[in-house]
Design a protein around this motif. Structure first.
Motif, PDB file in Angstrom:
ATOM      1  N   GLY A   1     -16.132  48.871 -18.586  1.00  0.00           N
ATOM      2  CA  GLY A   1     -15.637  50.183 -18.259  1.00  0.00           C
ATOM      3  C   GLY A   1     -16.305  51.454 -18.806  1.00  0.00           C
ATOM      4  N   ASP A   2     -15.494  52.384 -18.868  1.00  0.00           N
ATOM      5  CA  ASP A   2     -16.069  53.530 -19.448  1.00  0.00           C
ATOM      6  C   ASP A   2     -16.238  53.419 -21.147  1.00  0.00           C
ATOM      7  OD1 ASP A   2     -16.221  56.691 -19.950  1.00  0.00           O
ATOM      8  OD2 ASP A   2     -14.504  56.359 -21.401  1.00  0.00           O
TER       9      ASP A   2
ATOM     10  N   ILE B   1     -14.852  51.150 -26.644  1.00  0.00           N
ATOM     11  CA  ILE B   1     -14.886  51.192 -28.016  1.00  0.00           C
ATOM     12  C   ILE B   1     -13.554  51.422 -28.359  1.00  0.00           C
ATOM     13  CG2 ILE B   1     -15.561  52.884 -29.645  1.00  0.00           C
ATOM     14  CD1 ILE B   1     -18.193  53.139 -28.036  1.00  0.00           C
ATOM     15  N   GLN B   2     -12.636  52.285 -27.975  1.00  0.00           N
ATOM     16  CA  GLN B   2     -11.473  52.329 -28.386  1.00  0.00           C
ATOM     17  C   GLN B   2     -10.425  51.179 -28.341  1.00  0.00           C
ATOM     18  OE1 GLN B   2      -9.837  55.477 -30.010  1.00  0.00           O
ATOM     19  NE2 GLN B   2      -8.289  53.984 -30.381  1.00  0.00           N
TER      20      GLN B   2
ATOM     21  N   GLN C   1     -11.403  48.897 -30.949  1.00  0.00           N
ATOM     22  CA  GLN C   1     -10.755  49.270 -32.263  1.00  0.00           C
ATOM     23  C   GLN C   1      -9.467  49.092 -32.289  1.00  0.00           C
ATOM     24  OE1 GLN C   1     -11.910  53.441 -32.367  1.00  0.00           O
ATOM     25  NE2 GLN C   1     -14.050  53.226 -33.251  1.00  0.00           N
ATOM     26  N   ASP C   2      -8.772  49.268 -31.103  1.00  0.00           N
ATOM     27  CA  ASP C   2      -7.232  48.886 -31.372  1.00  0.00           C
ATOM     28  C   ASP C   2      -6.941  47.589 -31.514  1.00  0.00           C
ATOM     29  OD1 ASP C   2      -6.787  51.295 -30.703  1.00  0.00           O
ATOM     30  OD2 ASP C   2      -6.718  51.255 -28.751  1.00  0.00           O
ATOM     31  N   ILE C   3      -7.896  46.541 -30.788  1.00  0.00           N
ATOM     32  CA  ILE C   3      -7.745  45.126 -30.796  1.00  0.00           C
ATOM     33  C   ILE C   3      -8.093  44.766 -32.342  1.00  0.00           C
ATOM     34  CG2 ILE C   3      -8.870  42.811 -30.368  1.00  0.00           C
ATOM     35  CD1 ILE C   3      -9.293  44.028 -27.666  1.00  0.00           C
ATOM     36  N   VAL C   4      -9.066  45.397 -32.768  1.00  0.00           N
ATOM     37  CA  VAL C   4      -9.566  44.788 -34.593  1.00  0.00           C
ATOM     38  C   VAL C   4      -8.327  45.046 -35.472  1.00  0.00           C
ATOM     39  CG1 VAL C   4     -11.211  45.539 -36.444  1.00  0.00           C
ATOM     40  CG2 VAL C   4     -11.975  44.887 -34.205  1.00  0.00           C
ATOM     41  N   ARG C   5      -7.678  46.130 -35.166  1.00  0.00           N
ATOM     42  CA  ARG C   5      -6.545  46.553 -36.110  1.00  0.00           C
ATOM     43  C   ARG C   5      -5.378  45.377 -36.122  1.00  0.00           C
ATOM     44  NH1 ARG C   5      -7.843  52.103 -35.173  1.00  0.00           N
ATOM     45  NH2 ARG C   5      -6.841  52.297 -33.059  1.00  0.00           N
ATOM     46  N   LYS C   6      -5.286  44.701 -34.954  1.00  0.00           N
ATOM     47  CA  LYS C   6      -4.066  43.572 -34.718  1.00  0.00           C
ATOM     48  C   LYS C   6      -4.595  42.304 -34.999  1.00  0.00           C
ATOM     49  CE  LYS C   6      -1.214  46.521 -32.286  1.00  0.00           C
ATOM     50  NZ  LYS C   6       0.033  46.959 -32.917  1.00  0.00           N
TER      51      LYS C   6
END
Length: 151
Positions: free
Chosen positions: A3-4, A9-10, A13-18
């Protein structure tokens, strides 16, 4: 992920935080499907399955000197379960037929959507094929194999 680029990238980053993740790089193979990119296109290949089909079935079903059909089975062709008075193939041929159709189903699932209808029709009689069904199977294999050789 696809995708975009900014959205990917966003999302990472969101997955890595969880959760803890390990990025392994570009996907090149997944459950027997080889993936490669060329000219901004992605290709899915199942060379191992095709090799298995060739090894197990080629000599038995490849019909010589036939014109390569453009479709795996005529559009209006429909396969039906044999009636009680119809003669089924012997157990050895039935096992061979069943094994071959299972291999085709695996190919259809991941990369060979062009043969999906023909394989679906053949799958209807995996428990009771007749000589006519074997002929349909042979025709599908012959078309498929000759197309693979033209690639």
């Amino acid at each position: 992920m696809v995708g975009d680029k900014a959205a990917v990238i966003q999302a990472k980053q969101d997955i890595v935080r969880k959760i803890d993740i390990k990025e392994l790089g570009e996907l090149k193979e997944y459950i027997g499907v080889t993936i490669f990119k060329e000219d901004n296109r992605s290709y899915l290949l199942q060379l191992d399955v095709i090799s298995k089909i060739e090894k197990n079935f080629k000599e038995r079903v490849l019909v010589q000197d036939l014109k390569v059909p453009k479709t795996p089975m005529p559009q209006s062709h429909s396969i039906h379960s044999p009636r009680e008075n119809m003669t089924k193939v012997n157990d050895e041929d039935q096992g061979y037929f069943r094994s071959g159709v299972m291999s085709w189903l695996y190919l259809v699932k991941h990369s060979r959507f062009d043969i999906a209808n023909a394989v679906r029709e053949l799958a209807k009689v995996m428990n009771g094929a007749t000589e006519s069904h074997m002929k349909d199977y042979t025709g599908l294999f012959d078309m498929f194999w000759r197309q693979e050789m033209l690639v």
